[in-house]
Design an enzyme around this catalytic site. Structure first.
Site, PDB file in Angstrom:
ATOM      1  CE1 TYR A 121      -4.037   1.977   0.299  1.00  0.00           C
ATOM      2  CE2 TYR A 121      -2.565   3.423   1.516  1.00  0.00           C
ATOM      3  CZ  TYR A 121      -3.750   3.213   0.836  1.00  0.00           C
ATOM      4  OH  TYR A 121      -4.645   4.235   0.682  1.00  0.00           O
ATOM      5  CD  GLN A 183     -11.536   2.912  -0.909  1.00  0.00           C
ATOM      6  OE1 GLN A 183     -11.771   2.838   0.304  1.00  0.00           O
ATOM      7  NE2 GLN A 183     -11.321   4.071  -1.515  1.00  0.00           N
ATOM      8  CG  ASN A 206      -5.950   7.076   5.847  1.00  0.00           C
ATOM      9  OD1 ASN A 206      -6.272   5.899   5.992  1.00  0.00           O
ATOM     10  ND2 ASN A 206      -6.534   7.866   4.959  1.00  0.00           N
ATOM     11  CB  SER A 229       8.858   9.437  13.457  1.00  0.00           C
ATOM     12  OG  SER A 229      10.078   8.982  12.967  1.00  0.00           O
ATOM     13  CD  GLN A 251      13.218  10.567  12.545  1.00  0.00           C
ATOM     14  OE1 GLN A 251      12.199   9.888  12.403  1.00  0.00           O
ATOM     15  NE2 GLN A 251      14.007  10.867  11.512  1.00  0.00           N
ATOM     16  CG  HIS A 254       8.762  12.022  10.194  1.00  0.00           C
ATOM     17  ND1 HIS A 254       8.475  11.818   8.872  1.00  0.00           N
ATOM     18  CD2 HIS A 254      10.015  11.531  10.384  1.00  0.00           C
ATOM     19  CE1 HIS A 254       9.517  11.230   8.281  1.00  0.00           C
ATOM     20  NE2 HIS A 254      10.465  11.056   9.172  1.00  0.00           N
ATOM     21  CD  GLU A 319      10.566   4.754  13.726  1.00  0.00           C
ATOM     22  OE1 GLU A 319      10.272   5.848  14.262  1.00  0.00           O
ATOM     23  OE2 GLU A 319      10.180   4.437  12.582  1.00  0.00           O
ATOM     24  CG  HIS A 320      14.944   6.206  13.890  1.00  0.00           C
ATOM     25  ND1 HIS A 320      13.693   6.789  13.847  1.00  0.00           N
ATOM     26  CD2 HIS A 320      15.104   5.572  12.704  1.00  0.00           C
ATOM     27  CE1 HIS A 320      13.129   6.524  12.676  1.00  0.00           C
ATOM     28  NE2 HIS A 320      13.947   5.786  11.957  1.00  0.00           N
ATOM     29  CG  ASP A 353      14.730   8.303   7.480  1.00  0.00           C
ATOM     30  OD1 ASP A 353      14.452   7.301   8.173  1.00  0.00           O
ATOM     31  OD2 ASP A 353      14.710   9.467   7.923  1.00  0.00           O
ATOM     32  CG  HIS A 412      -1.342 -38.398  18.679  1.00  0.00           C
ATOM     33  ND1 HIS A 412      -2.675 -38.109  18.662  1.00  0.00           N
ATOM     34  CD2 HIS A 412      -0.713 -37.257  18.278  1.00  0.00           C
ATOM     35  CE1 HIS A 412      -2.849 -36.850  18.261  1.00  0.00           C
ATOM     36  NE2 HIS A 412      -1.669 -36.316  18.022  1.00  0.00           N
TER      37      HIS A 412
END
Lengths: 422, 422
Positions: A121, A183, A206, A229, A251, A254, A319-320, A353, A412
């Site tokens: 996406y 959709q 989103n 971020s 960052q 963002h 994250e970073h 990035d 078994h």
């Protein structure tokens, strides 16, 4: 930025948008509609949300060639170099099927197989994010995924952004559909006449896209839902305050909910970074966003010792994480939780990035405690391999049967004992 | 069993228990209560659901030693051999941190780190499943997880099953808590005074446990939610019908919703297997369960060619797949989707449940299309490593800045350009 003495634990405010009940219902209704009515529903929602009438969602070769006309050779070269770097890094992640054999004839192993089909996406909106396309498509391609489908909401002119189209074409993506939102996720998960279903859906979007991905999870696999971020910088007195401020702001721009945190052992550095952040902030185009992020989710923590500082960044599980200290490699082994670790003052976060090679899809919201960057492995799955010889089963059947009976599973036990009958 | 000519696609009925709204609300309320009241809530729900008053949930050394008194040396030896086999196989899955260096001074890589703490849920109920404990604990231990916490609902006598305690002790699990259900999942996710929180929760459980795991997902990681057991057998005219019938029944006895399917190219084998299933079924202790499974979720598909048969088992994407053909290794490369693949007539499925080595926690419900068996990797996570030299950043900064500006991220561009200033 506030300078705060580091206490025993760092408490990090983190914001996750989990959507409202109403949004969840809307998304569920769209998914149901796409499942039932297929392409007709795609057309309906594309007209409703994107204000565009589409009959054929597939991007044509003419659209691709027009996009190339609009992109400069310079830009194209940089995109190609980025793709090369990112492909080179991900190629090193490829896992092999393996096996082990025993003298009694047993063969055990693990077969690695790529997923059949993956949907990527790509969000619409004012800015195009070619890096996001590269980061999601490359590991799938390196894994060997045969069918990669890209979907993105059409612009008012009934096509996609030029850079998006050119990047997809450079990567070799053949199937690009002009459909976005919940959709698109429905089409990728359930399939329509024009879009065959996939096994996994990746890529940012989103809140409607995120909710749709959560709802189709199980029918297909999904990547993680990314939060805002985050950057944490670990620094000592040798660090460059201007670099740190610039990286924190990279960052912060963002998202007003982005996190930007410095943990340092040096009071003078803390003050200089706070000063630099104010100064650099003043001239940023996205000043308002970055300022809000810094104000609400930014902080400078002052630690008494480097050990205490390291423990704090582990608790943040950012994250970073940048390590800007005299000897960053000496600290690396102590870092337990971070999505990506940048070592030394030249390793500015934006390097990761777009260009260096590692993936920029990284765990947010403290999930670096248990999650990883997007890798080639995310586009493969494994099957265990078990091959027993007659000798092996005959020598082990009674033990296996005893174990099965411990668990009250008589069928078994009998299945393995059957092999002793002749 | 019904014999059905194989059409182009195999449609497989699969049942998933997703729980009712009421169950979901109950579970949410329990989790909230545990989050707020901690140990007090654990005591309350243990009294309510397990009818046992507990003050200290931790299993004592005395309980362990009493459990050993009740387990025979033979049983102990089999458990030890199973642990050894399973540990040996999983040790081969260990991934190393790696790096790559470039002549301009760049170092890129991937750091593999084990999770800090993992919770293993062990269901209560009439039968104990030591194999499940082994299969969930071993990969965590091999990964290097420092803290492994086991939780299981107490029996009426205020302790756990002897085999459960002995197996846990043999594995070296030190922290065992007598608490089960959604309240145990809440304790593992949020922590209480007596149970510190973990980063990931694994192990099977009833619908309340499964719903609780779904609800705490994000706060902690979880393993997949397992559906009913599945076996598909791919066979040609060389296969042994008695073996196949016994293996189909071994999965059918698990659950009235278990799937047991034979896909074969040989009509005579199809008839013999149907006959054998009826005969073997007659004397099984769990006849009622197995019969219901065979009736509702069992089938023998008759394919015209082996290619068609292979495509059918790929569509099924079964948890367990047995290949009982003249040359099973010739077919293996064509198998794209299966949790575990058993090759040849001696490789009876239960071999993989207890003893061979590979994990028995496998993807169900067709998720083998995109999911893998439980592995050591599930108890590790990765961090990207990026170290740029001065030379590297100086030669690439302008390209990275151009890319950042393509995405309208000016602060990103400035952060790398800052490195050009001196």
């Amino acid at each position: 930025m506030k300078i705060i003495p580091l206490k025993e634990t760092v408490s990090l405010k983190r914001a996750i948008n989990q959507g409202t009940d109403k949004q969840r219902q809307t998304v569920a209704a769209i998914l149901e509609d796409v499942k039932k009515k297929g392409d007709e529903a795609l057309q309906k929602y594309t007209f409703m949300f994107d204000k565009v009438e589409i009959t054929d969602t597939l991007v044509s070769p003419e659209e691709i060639s027009e996009a190339y006309d609009a992109v400069s050779q310079d830009t194209l070269n940089i995109i190609r170099e980025a793709i090369n770097n990112i492909r080179d890094f991900h190629a090193r992640q490829v896992q092999q099927s393996w096996m082990t054999t025993k003298e009694d004839g047993t063969i055990l192993g693990q077969k690695v197989t790529s997923l059949d089909a993956v949907g990527v996406y790509v969000p619409g909106g004012r800015a195009a994010y070619p890096s996001s396309i590269i980061m999601n498509v490359v590991p799938a391609q390196v894994a060997g995924v045969k069918r990669i489908v890209m979907t993105s909401p059409p612009q008012k002119n009934n096509t996609l952004d030029n850079i998006v189209l050119v990047t997809a074409h450079e990567l070799g993506v053949k199937e690009i559909h002009k459909v976005g939102g919940a959709q698109a996720i429905g089409a990728l998960a359930y399939g329509t006449d024009s879009i065959q279903p996939v096994d996994k859906i990746v890529g940012p979007g989103n809140i409607y896209v995120a909710l749709a991905k959560q709802l189709v999870f199980g029918v297909v696999a999904i990547d993680m839902i990314a939060g805002p971020s985050e950057i944490a910088v670990l620094a000592d007195r040798t660090a460059n305050s201007a670099y740190i401020a610039a990286d924190l702001l990279s960052q912060a721009e963002h998202d007003p909910m982005a996190t930007a945190i410095l943990v340092t052992t040096d009071h003078s550095l803390a003050e200089k970074v706070a000063q630099e952040v104010s100064e650099q902030l003043a001239t940023l185009p996205k000043k308002a966003i970055a300022e809000e992020a810094i104000q609400h989710y930014g902080a400078i923590y002052l630690a008494e010792t480097m050990e205490q500082a390291v423990e704090a960044v582990n608790e943040l599980a950012a994250e970073h994480l940048e390590i800007q200290t005299e000897d960053p490699w000496a600290i690396l082994p102590s870092i337990r939780h971070a999505g990506a670790i940048f070592l030394g003052e030249h390793s500015s976060e934006p390097v990761g990035d777009y260009f260096a090679g590692p993936n920029h899809v990284l765990p947010t919201n403290g999930t670096a405690r248990f999650s990883s960057p997007l890798t080639v492995e995310d586009f493969t799955k494994k099957s265990s391999i078990i091959s027993y010889s007659k000798q092996a089963i005959q020598s082990q059947a009674s033990k296996i049967a005893t174990f099965a009976r411990l668990e009250h599973l008589e069928a078994h036990a009998r299945a393995v004992e059957k092999r002793l009958e002749d």
